[in-house]
Motif scaffolding. Structure first.
Motif, mmCIF file in Angstrom:
data_model
loop_
_atom_site.group_PDB
_atom_site.id
_atom_site.type_symbol
_atom_site.label_atom_id
_atom_site.label_comp_id
_atom_site.label_asym_id
_atom_site.label_seq_id
_atom_site.Cartn_x
_atom_site.Cartn_y
_atom_site.Cartn_z
ATOM 1 N N PHE A 30 48.637 36.337 34.665
ATOM 2 C CA PHE A 30 46.835 37.406 34.351
ATOM 3 C C PHE A 30 46.411 36.189 33.324
ATOM 4 C CE2 PHE A 30 45.348 40.229 32.331
ATOM 5 C CZ PHE A 30 44.097 40.731 33.726
ATOM 6 N N ILE A 31 46.925 36.215 32.339
ATOM 7 C CA ILE A 31 45.200 35.394 31.260
ATOM 8 C C ILE A 31 45.243 34.305 31.840
ATOM 9 C CG2 ILE A 31 46.097 34.400 28.905
ATOM 10 C CD1 ILE A 31 47.896 36.530 28.222
ATOM 11 N N GLU A 32 46.784 33.007 32.403
ATOM 12 C CA GLU A 32 45.868 31.868 32.415
ATOM 13 C C GLU A 32 45.390 31.605 33.950
ATOM 14 O OE1 GLU A 32 47.309 28.694 30.939
ATOM 15 O OE2 GLU A 32 47.199 30.545 29.659
ATOM 16 N N GLU A 33 44.983 32.580 34.273
ATOM 17 C CA GLU A 33 44.495 32.787 35.804
ATOM 18 C C GLU A 33 43.339 33.295 36.265
ATOM 19 O OE1 GLU A 33 46.343 33.843 39.297
ATOM 20 O OE2 GLU A 33 47.899 32.577 39.155
ATOM 21 N N GLY A 34 42.891 33.475 34.169
ATOM 22 C CA GLY A 34 41.689 33.650 34.411
ATOM 23 C C GLY A 34 41.529 35.924 34.151
ATOM 24 N N GLY A 35 42.427 35.890 33.664
ATOM 25 C CA GLY A 35 42.630 37.591 34.508
ATOM 26 C C GLY A 35 41.625 38.539 33.041
ATOM 27 N N TYR A 36 40.772 37.820 31.857
ATOM 28 C CA TYR A 36 40.024 38.556 31.442
ATOM 29 C C TYR A 36 38.958 38.010 31.604
ATOM 30 C CZ TYR A 36 43.528 40.463 27.764
ATOM 31 O OH TYR A 36 44.873 41.359 27.782
ATOM 32 N N GLN A 37 38.641 37.144 32.208
ATOM 33 C CA GLN A 37 36.642 36.687 32.444
ATOM 34 C C GLN A 37 37.107 36.973 33.911
ATOM 35 O OE1 GLN A 37 39.614 33.891 31.824
ATOM 36 N NE2 GLN A 37 39.092 34.785 29.546
ATOM 37 N N ASP A 38 37.178 37.885 34.576
ATOM 38 C CA ASP A 38 36.884 38.135 36.047
ATOM 39 C C ASP A 38 36.548 39.936 35.679
ATOM 40 O OD1 ASP A 38 36.774 38.697 39.016
ATOM 41 O OD2 ASP A 38 38.644 36.784 39.164
ATOM 42 N N PRO A 39 35.420 40.225 36.240
ATOM 43 C CA PRO A 39 35.156 41.643 36.201
ATOM 44 C C PRO A 39 35.887 42.477 37.157
ATOM 45 C CG PRO A 39 33.776 40.679 36.688
ATOM 46 C CD PRO A 39 34.367 39.714 36.183
ATOM 47 N N GLN A 40 36.225 42.164 38.423
ATOM 48 C CA GLN A 40 36.730 42.908 39.243
ATOM 49 C C GLN A 40 38.048 43.384 39.250
ATOM 50 O OE1 GLN A 40 39.182 40.692 42.574
ATOM 51 N NE2 GLN A 40 38.168 38.587 41.692
ATOM 52 N N TYR A 41 39.155 43.020 38.127
ATOM 53 C CA TYR A 41 40.344 43.980 37.781
ATOM 54 C C TYR A 41 40.336 44.970 36.523
ATOM 55 C CZ TYR A 41 42.074 39.241 40.200
ATOM 56 O OH TYR A 41 42.032 38.617 40.769
ATOM 57 N N TRP A 42 38.748 44.897 35.905
ATOM 58 C CA TRP A 42 38.637 45.939 35.546
ATOM 59 C C TRP A 42 38.031 47.032 35.189
ATOM 60 C CZ3 TRP A 42 41.581 44.617 30.724
ATOM 61 C CH2 TRP A 42 41.361 43.183 30.515
ATOM 62 N N LEU A 43 38.213 48.358 34.810
ATOM 63 C CA LEU A 43 37.426 49.399 34.635
ATOM 64 C C LEU A 43 36.465 49.135 34.003
ATOM 65 C CD1 LEU A 43 39.982 52.054 34.488
ATOM 66 C CD2 LEU A 43 38.605 52.089 36.104
ATOM 67 N N SER A 44 35.087 50.396 34.296
ATOM 68 C CA SER A 44 34.069 49.069 33.829
ATOM 69 C C SER A 44 33.907 49.085 31.567
ATOM 70 C CB SER A 44 32.606 50.233 34.173
ATOM 71 O OG SER A 44 31.695 50.557 33.295
ATOM 72 N N ASP A 45 35.002 50.525 31.601
ATOM 73 C CA ASP A 45 34.729 51.055 30.212
ATOM 74 C C ASP A 45 35.774 49.874 29.320
ATOM 75 O OD1 ASP A 45 33.077 53.196 30.121
ATOM 76 O OD2 ASP A 45 34.647 54.086 29.395
ATOM 77 N N GLY A 46 36.523 49.361 30.737
ATOM 78 C CA GLY A 46 38.294 48.384 29.948
ATOM 79 C C GLY A 46 37.066 46.893 29.268
ATOM 80 N N TRP A 47 36.228 46.929 30.532
ATOM 81 C CA TRP A 47 35.122 45.456 30.787
ATOM 82 C C TRP A 47 34.680 45.493 29.495
ATOM 83 C CZ3 TRP A 47 36.062 40.822 31.992
ATOM 84 C CH2 TRP A 47 34.887 39.216 32.337
ATOM 85 N N ASP A 48 33.864 46.577 29.275
ATOM 86 C CA ASP A 48 33.096 46.726 28.247
ATOM 87 C C ASP A 48 33.662 46.405 26.912
ATOM 88 O OD1 ASP A 48 30.950 47.392 29.908
ATOM 89 O OD2 ASP A 48 30.966 49.116 29.521
ATOM 90 N N ALA A 49 34.300 46.923 26.538
ATOM 91 C CA ALA A 49 35.431 46.742 25.574
ATOM 92 C C ALA A 49 36.679 45.107 25.702
ATOM 93 C CB ALA A 49 36.713 47.436 25.304
ATOM 94 N N VAL A 50 36.783 44.371 26.619
ATOM 95 C CA VAL A 50 36.970 43.085 26.194
ATOM 96 C C VAL A 50 36.138 42.107 26.095
ATOM 97 C CG1 VAL A 50 37.516 41.887 28.241
ATOM 98 C CG2 VAL A 50 38.572 42.892 28.619
ATOM 99 N N ARG A 51 34.907 42.226 26.280
ATOM 100 C CA ARG A 51 33.915 41.547 25.503
ATOM 101 C C ARG A 51 33.420 41.974 24.240
ATOM 102 N NH1 ARG A 51 29.132 42.396 30.423
ATOM 103 N NH2 ARG A 51 29.403 44.326 30.575
#
Length: 387
Positions: A195-216
């Motif tokens: 998941f990491i290697e395929e860019g999971g942390y860089q692709d917002p389509q997989y994340w809840l809005s609050d989750g994407w905010d937390a990642v950033r």
């Protein structure tokens, strides 16, 4: 130790001891964790600054409380007093409360030690090699539509050792479970690494809005305790730093990360009702997950079998269920009612226990709960799919 002693003192001795004098009147303020109906508390954000009372004084406090509790029980027992059952129920609650803190001690120690750039180990390397099994692909187990019973009707007043439950596990109620399939084992480091290697942390389509905010905001790139050196992944454990083992269950992920990984996997997380309905056919005694008594203090890989495994131990499993009251739930009266009920807001339920949970503390109805951005607990992932 001071806080758990305070718990016994506050909820038992001050209520049931007719002539009780506290060890120190100032301890009520100092060691009250969050019970507002008891009174004001020392600010939580500053508790790490406390250096007194000393360890020796805390041991004296504990010995004082233990003797007073013992004397009270003996007295009520000799008199055949009707309050004895209430006292015994609260003692059992206090023992389970202390078991929770024993687990939290290990998770807190791991988090605190990891802040040191030297990454000091909590102890010398534990028993891990004997538990490193090659991992087979996930076997999807299909479950049919069924009306299932969730929760328990055990009352706090019961004193059978095998019947304890927290109030948030009650009352027992029916739940209609729709057909679905569940992974026979936990998600591994290797699967999460993909998941990491395929860019999971860089692709917002997989994340809840609050989750994407937390990642950033927190700049998450991997689970807590993972780090890279010279292009290789390592993980910090209570036994020190070691190369990342791709066979082991992934741990220390937030709800947001678990949910994003599930979406990336074309799957979802279990609901807590689904989890418990599956656990009905399992038991802590026969499940092959590992607990604190196994003295590994780290999740271990699943055995190469296709049947359902690791429902208990290794890692707490995030569910997609918000932590809320069961139908008909009523918090206990008085301050003890603050133990669970007042936290039923903005948190998610985890099930099954972890490698630092005591085997005799966990059960199928046990509901743990954390905020969705929490990562310091041994929290992991089991996938499910709709059919």
């Amino acid at each position: 130790m001071a806080h758990t002693s305070w718990f016994f003192e506050t909820f038992i001795l001050k209520k049931f001891h007719s002539d009780f004098t506290p060890f120190s009147s100032r301890y009520e303020y100092l060691f009250n964790s969050y019970y507002n109906s008891i009174g004001e508390q020392f600010p939580r954000s500053q508790r790490g600054l406390l250096s007194r009372p000393s360890v020796e004084e805390v041991y004296q406090y504990r010995q004082f409380v233990t003797k007073q509790i013992s004397d009270l029980v003996n007295q009520l027992s000799a008199e055949g007093h009707k309050q004895l059952s209430q006292v015994l129920s609260l003692i059992r609650l206090g023992i389970n409360h202390e078991q929770q803190h024993q687990e939290l001690l290990l998770t807190d120690l791991k988090y605190n030690l990891f802040q040191n750039p030297l990454h000091p180990a909590y102890r010398e390397a534990g028993i891990t090699s004997a538990h490193d099994f090659p991992v087979r692909p996930i076997k999807w187990i299909q479950l049919d539509d069924e009306l299932v019973s969730i929760g328990t009707d055990i009352k706090d007043e019961t004193i059978k050792q095998d019947s304890f439950a927290y109030d948030n596990e009650a009352p027992k109620h029916k739940f209609y479970r729709h057909q679905f399939s569940v992974a026979n084992r936990l998600t591994t480091n290797g699967e999460y690494h993909a998941f990491i290697e395929e860019g999971g942390y860089q692709d917002p389509q997989y994340w809840l809005s609050d989750g994407w905010d937390a990642v950033r905001e927190h700049q998450w790139q991997a689970p807590l305790y993972w780090f890279k050196e010279n292009g290789d992944w390592f993980v910090y454990t209570l036994n020190g730093v070691k190369p990342l083992n791709l066979n082991e269950p992934v741990a220390h992920v937030s709800y947001y990360e678990a949910d994003a990984f599930a979406r990336w996997s074309d799957a979802r997380l279990l609901t807590e009702q689904e989890w418990e309905s599956i656990a009905n056919d399992q038991s802590v005694e026969t499940d092959i997950g590992n607990f604190v008594e196994d003295d590994v203090l780290h999740p271990v890989s699943a055995k190469g079998i296709d049947s359902l495994q690791q429902m208990y131990g290794d890692v707490w499993e995030w569910t997609s269920s918000a932590y809320s009251a069961y139908p008909g739930f009523k918090a206990a009266s008085g301050a003890v009612g603050e133990y669970n009920g007042k936290f039923m807001c903005n948190q998610y339920v985890l099930r099954g226990g972890s490698c630092v949970t005591s085997r005799n503390h966990i059960r199928k109805t046990y509901r743990n709960f954390f905020y969705p951005d929490a990562r310091w607990q041994f929290s992991g992932i089991r996938l499910a799919r709709d059919i």
